[in-house]
Design a protein around this motif. Sequence first.
Motif, PDB file in Angstrom:
ATOM      1  N   LYS A  53       5.238  11.896  -6.474  1.00 18.14           N
ATOM      2  CA  LYS A  53       4.570  11.379  -7.519  1.00 18.14           C
ATOM      3  C   LYS A  53       5.132  10.350  -7.334  1.00 18.14           C
ATOM      4  CE  LYS A  53       4.921  10.843 -12.288  1.00 18.14           C
ATOM      5  NZ  LYS A  53       5.786  10.716 -13.504  1.00 18.14           N
ATOM      6  N   ARG A  54       3.992   8.567  -6.610  1.00 20.48           N
ATOM      7  CA  ARG A  54       3.693   7.874  -6.720  1.00 20.48           C
ATOM      8  C   ARG A  54       4.610   6.989  -7.505  1.00 20.48           C
ATOM      9  NH1 ARG A  54      -1.850   5.221  -5.600  1.00 20.48           N
ATOM     10  NH2 ARG A  54      -2.498   5.714  -7.747  1.00 20.48           N
ATOM     11  N   GLU A  55       4.527   7.371  -8.922  1.00 16.52           N
ATOM     12  CA  GLU A  55       5.091   6.373  -9.994  1.00 16.52           C
ATOM     13  C   GLU A  55       7.182   6.243  -9.457  1.00 16.52           C
ATOM     14  OE1 GLU A  55       2.891   9.080 -10.113  1.00 16.52           O
ATOM     15  OE2 GLU A  55       0.790   7.656 -11.251  1.00 16.52           O
ATOM     16  N   ALA A  56       7.963   7.568  -9.513  1.00 16.84           N
ATOM     17  CA  ALA A  56       8.927   7.512  -8.380  1.00 16.84           C
ATOM     18  C   ALA A  56       9.200   6.535  -7.337  1.00 16.84           C
ATOM     19  CB  ALA A  56       9.217   8.966  -8.118  1.00 16.84           C
ATOM     20  N   CYS A  57       8.435   6.028  -7.164  1.00 19.68           N
ATOM     21  CA  CYS A  57       8.589   5.219  -5.715  1.00 19.68           C
ATOM     22  C   CYS A  57       9.132   3.955  -6.572  1.00 19.68           C
ATOM     23  CB  CYS A  57       7.477   4.509  -5.217  1.00 19.68           C
ATOM     24  SG  CYS A  57       7.872   2.975  -4.031  1.00 19.68           S
ATOM     25  N   PRO A  58      10.415   3.142  -5.886  1.00 22.21           N
ATOM     26  CA  PRO A  58      11.563   2.106  -6.275  1.00 22.21           C
ATOM     27  C   PRO A  58      10.352   0.558  -6.389  1.00 22.21           C
ATOM     28  CG  PRO A  58      12.750   2.775  -4.123  1.00 22.21           C
ATOM     29  CD  PRO A  58      11.667   3.694  -4.874  1.00 22.21           C
ATOM     30  N   TYR A  59       8.715   0.792  -5.975  1.00 20.71           N
ATOM     31  CA  TYR A  59       9.150  -0.794  -5.600  1.00 20.71           C
ATOM     32  C   TYR A  59       7.245  -0.284  -6.044  1.00 20.71           C
ATOM     33  CZ  TYR A  59      12.503  -0.853  -2.554  1.00 20.71           C
ATOM     34  OH  TYR A  59      13.836  -0.977  -2.017  1.00 20.71           O
ATOM     35  N   TYR A  60       7.400   0.828  -6.846  1.00 24.60           N
ATOM     36  CA  TYR A  60       5.802   0.719  -7.461  1.00 24.60           C
ATOM     37  C   TYR A  60       4.797  -0.261  -7.775  1.00 24.60           C
ATOM     38  CZ  TYR A  60       2.035   3.239 -10.027  1.00 24.60           C
ATOM     39  OH  TYR A  60       0.977   4.135 -10.296  1.00 24.60           O
ATOM     40  N   GLU A  61       5.830  -1.058  -8.754  1.00 25.07           N
ATOM     41  CA  GLU A  61       4.952  -1.940  -9.660  1.00 25.07           C
ATOM     42  C   GLU A  61       4.712  -3.190  -8.893  1.00 25.07           C
ATOM     43  OE1 GLU A  61       4.383  -1.602 -12.684  1.00 25.07           O
ATOM     44  OE2 GLU A  61       4.878  -0.117 -12.920  1.00 25.07           O
ATOM     45  N   ASP A  62       4.981  -3.428  -7.399  1.00 23.96           N
ATOM     46  CA  ASP A  62       5.170  -4.148  -6.327  1.00 23.96           C
ATOM     47  C   ASP A  62       3.302  -4.810  -6.068  1.00 23.96           C
ATOM     48  OD1 ASP A  62       4.116  -2.814  -4.238  1.00 23.96           O
ATOM     49  OD2 ASP A  62       6.267  -3.283  -3.339  1.00 23.96           O
ATOM     50  N   SER A  63       3.191  -5.536  -5.106  1.00 23.66           N
ATOM     51  CA  SER A  63       1.494  -4.689  -5.415  1.00 23.66           C
ATOM     52  C   SER A  63       0.721  -3.861  -4.037  1.00 23.66           C
ATOM     53  CB  SER A  63       1.150  -6.541  -4.740  1.00 23.66           C
ATOM     54  OG  SER A  63       1.870  -7.451  -5.155  1.00 23.66           O
ATOM     55  N   ILE A  64       1.818  -3.156  -3.669  1.00 20.60           N
ATOM     56  CA  ILE A  64       0.857  -2.556  -2.739  1.00 20.60           C
ATOM     57  C   ILE A  64      -0.535  -1.437  -3.471  1.00 20.60           C
ATOM     58  CG2 ILE A  64       2.208  -0.021  -2.485  1.00 20.60           C
ATOM     59  CD1 ILE A  64       1.292  -1.838   0.770  1.00 20.60           C
TER      60      ILE A  64
END
Length: 177
Positions: A53-64
């Motif tokens: 689940k991509r929203e689980a990435c610890p950096y999901y809120e960055d610019s990628i």
Amino acid sequence: MNPLIINFSSRHNGNCANIARYIQSLYPSAQVIHFFNLNVSACGSCDYECFQKREACPYYEDSIIPLYDRICNSSLTYFVVPNYCDYPCSNYFIFNERGCCYFGSQENSVKKYLAVPKKFLVISNTNRDHFSEVFSDQLEEKPQILYLSAKDYGKISLRGDLVTSDQVLAQIREFCL
């Protein structure tokens, strides 16, 4: 046509930045993204949660995610990439690696991304052998790459003055248009 131009160099006024701005001048609606202006974290400090689940990435809120979205919504994307030690710079590898977060649980996003036409401009005074293979993950066909070497035009790469050569500008125009 709404091309997107991504400058992967961290030099604000180096050859890549100047070439990106020149390509932008060829297309009135083009947008330039300088990777150094983005807030993008390298992969790490996780257990590959983004594959589920991509929203689980610890950096999901960055610019990628927004960057990949912009590529997917462009009619053509130019990647302007410097050669450091015979490979693309680390910003390019961070971008590519973080694609796992973008694509991990979004099956249709891979197809859409690969379908966007892409062209690559590499600023390189040294070995070019690895670039075609590295860029091949970005599209379905063989990558189109323009290699520009400062020394081929009597320039010094650190000066960032490749765009002062009419020959270089002509090559870029021919490649981009």
